[in-house]
Enzyme design. Structure first.
Site, PDB file in Angstrom:
ATOM      1  N   ASP A  60       3.054 -10.175 -14.013  1.00 35.23           N
ATOM      2  CA  ASP A  60       1.664 -10.109 -13.560  1.00 35.23           C
ATOM      3  C   ASP A  60       1.588  -9.168 -12.368  1.00 35.23           C
ATOM      4  O   ASP A  60       2.615  -8.751 -11.829  1.00 35.23           O
ATOM      5  CB  ASP A  60       1.079 -11.489 -13.251  1.00 35.23           C
ATOM      6  CG  ASP A  60       1.846 -12.264 -12.190  1.00 35.23           C
ATOM      7  OD1 ASP A  60       2.905 -11.781 -11.734  1.00 35.23           O
ATOM      8  OD2 ASP A  60       1.393 -13.345 -11.791  1.00 35.23           O
ATOM      9  N   TYR A  62       1.133  -7.292  -8.678  1.00 37.47           N
ATOM     10  CA  TYR A  62       1.493  -7.629  -7.300  1.00 37.47           C
ATOM     11  C   TYR A  62       0.327  -8.383  -6.661  1.00 37.47           C
ATOM     12  O   TYR A  62      -0.839  -8.029  -6.856  1.00 37.47           O
ATOM     13  CB  TYR A  62       1.790  -6.366  -6.499  1.00 37.47           C
ATOM     14  CG  TYR A  62       2.958  -5.566  -7.030  1.00 37.47           C
ATOM     15  CD1 TYR A  62       4.237  -6.112  -7.086  1.00 37.47           C
ATOM     16  CD2 TYR A  62       2.794  -4.254  -7.473  1.00 37.47           C
ATOM     17  CE1 TYR A  62       5.314  -5.378  -7.564  1.00 37.47           C
ATOM     18  CE2 TYR A  62       3.867  -3.513  -7.947  1.00 37.47           C
ATOM     19  CZ  TYR A  62       5.125  -4.082  -7.991  1.00 37.47           C
ATOM     20  OH  TYR A  62       6.194  -3.355  -8.463  1.00 37.47           O
ATOM     21  N   PHE A  73       4.397  -2.663 -12.353  1.00 36.58           N
ATOM     22  CA  PHE A  73       5.468  -2.260 -11.441  1.00 36.58           C
ATOM     23  C   PHE A  73       5.073  -1.139 -10.478  1.00 36.58           C
ATOM     24  O   PHE A  73       5.826  -0.795  -9.575  1.00 36.58           O
ATOM     25  CB  PHE A  73       6.744  -1.859 -12.195  1.00 36.58           C
ATOM     26  CG  PHE A  73       7.371  -2.980 -12.959  1.00 36.58           C
ATOM     27  CD1 PHE A  73       8.066  -3.979 -12.303  1.00 36.58           C
ATOM     28  CD2 PHE A  73       7.246  -3.065 -14.334  1.00 36.58           C
ATOM     29  CE1 PHE A  73       8.634  -5.040 -12.996  1.00 36.58           C
ATOM     30  CE2 PHE A  73       7.812  -4.105 -15.051  1.00 36.58           C
ATOM     31  CZ  PHE A  73       8.514  -5.101 -14.372  1.00 36.58           C
ATOM     32  N   HIS A 182      14.551  -9.740 -15.453  1.00 32.49           N
ATOM     33  CA  HIS A 182      13.553  -9.011 -14.661  1.00 32.49           C
ATOM     34  C   HIS A 182      14.236  -8.266 -13.510  1.00 32.49           C
ATOM     35  O   HIS A 182      15.255  -8.722 -12.985  1.00 32.49           O
ATOM     36  CB  HIS A 182      12.537 -10.022 -14.105  1.00 32.49           C
ATOM     37  CG  HIS A 182      11.290  -9.417 -13.571  1.00 32.49           C
ATOM     38  ND1 HIS A 182      11.186  -8.969 -12.276  1.00 32.49           N
ATOM     39  CD2 HIS A 182      10.079  -9.196 -14.145  1.00 32.49           C
ATOM     40  CE1 HIS A 182       9.972  -8.490 -12.074  1.00 32.49           C
ATOM     41  NE2 HIS A 182       9.278  -8.618 -13.193  1.00 32.49           N
TER      42      HIS A 182
END
Length: 215
Positions: A60, A62, A73, A182
């Protein structure tokens, strides 16, 4: 949003789950700070569907002010590079010797056909995962299915449990699926570092007559 996504998006927007999601988002944006800005929620879909070569699926956005801008990202050039992206750059450096970006804005990847999509497209300020279970996961699943059915020879990079849950919707006889933990500092050392995903992606693209991504 790019015109090529219009049939897909218009169809999804009319479905019951998305109507409920829209009602939730309308209230959320009114009551509390939510990221990214409304105008940037679907920014990933400004990538031409027919130009997509690589799909990077995150979790999801930031949840700190000024960071999320609609690309998984990625952050605006003026923002510090987040820890997960630092680790992504470290992996690229280990594979190629260096990476070409000197900030956290991944638009140059988008411009080359990298779809930077999160599993959940919005988040409440300072509350990671706060918009899970509201309908975004169904929307992302539909996006992956749409790409799977209408394109050939895509590379899907699925990082983390949420992203990897989508692997079952991808036909691996025609697409390359790359899975790993991740890139977060909490999990990067458990298998993200050393996964070789960026070289594997470029090798696959080259084998199918496509231009490699300049990471």
């Amino acid at each position: 949003m790019h015109e090529s996504w219009k049939p897909f998006l218009e169809a999804e927007f009319e479905k019951d789950y998305f109507r409920q999601l829209s009602q939730f988002l309308h209230a959320a944006y009114t009551e509390v700070p939510v990221f990214p800005a409304k105008t940037q929620v679907f920014r990933a879909f400004s990538t031409d569907l027919n130009a997509v070569k690589v799909v990077i699926l995150g979790q999801d956005p930031y949840h700190t002010p000024g960071a999320a801008h609609g690309l998984a990202f990625s952050v605006p050039s003026s923002q510090p590079i987040p820890p997960s992206l630092i680790n992504i750059y470290k992996e690229i450096d280990s594979e190629f010797g260096d990476h070409r970006l000197n900030n956290g804005n991944l638009k140059p990847w988008q411009d080359q056909g990298v779809l930077l999509l999160n599993n959940v497209l919005t988040v409440e300020a300072h509350r990671a995962g706060s918009h899970r279970g509201k309908g975004w996961e169904q929307f992302t699943e539909a996006t992956i299915k749409y790409l799977n059915d209408r394109r050939d020879h895509l590379v899907f990079m699925l990082w983390g449990r949420d992203a990897r849950s989508k692997s079952g919707w991808i036909d691996q006889s025609k697409h390359l699926v790359l899975e790993s933990p991740h890139p977060s500092p909490l999990s990067a050392h458990a298998g993200f570092f050393g996964n070789g995903h960026f070289k594997k992606a470029n090798d696959f693209l080259r084998q199918h007559g496509m231009v490699e991504i300049d990471w």
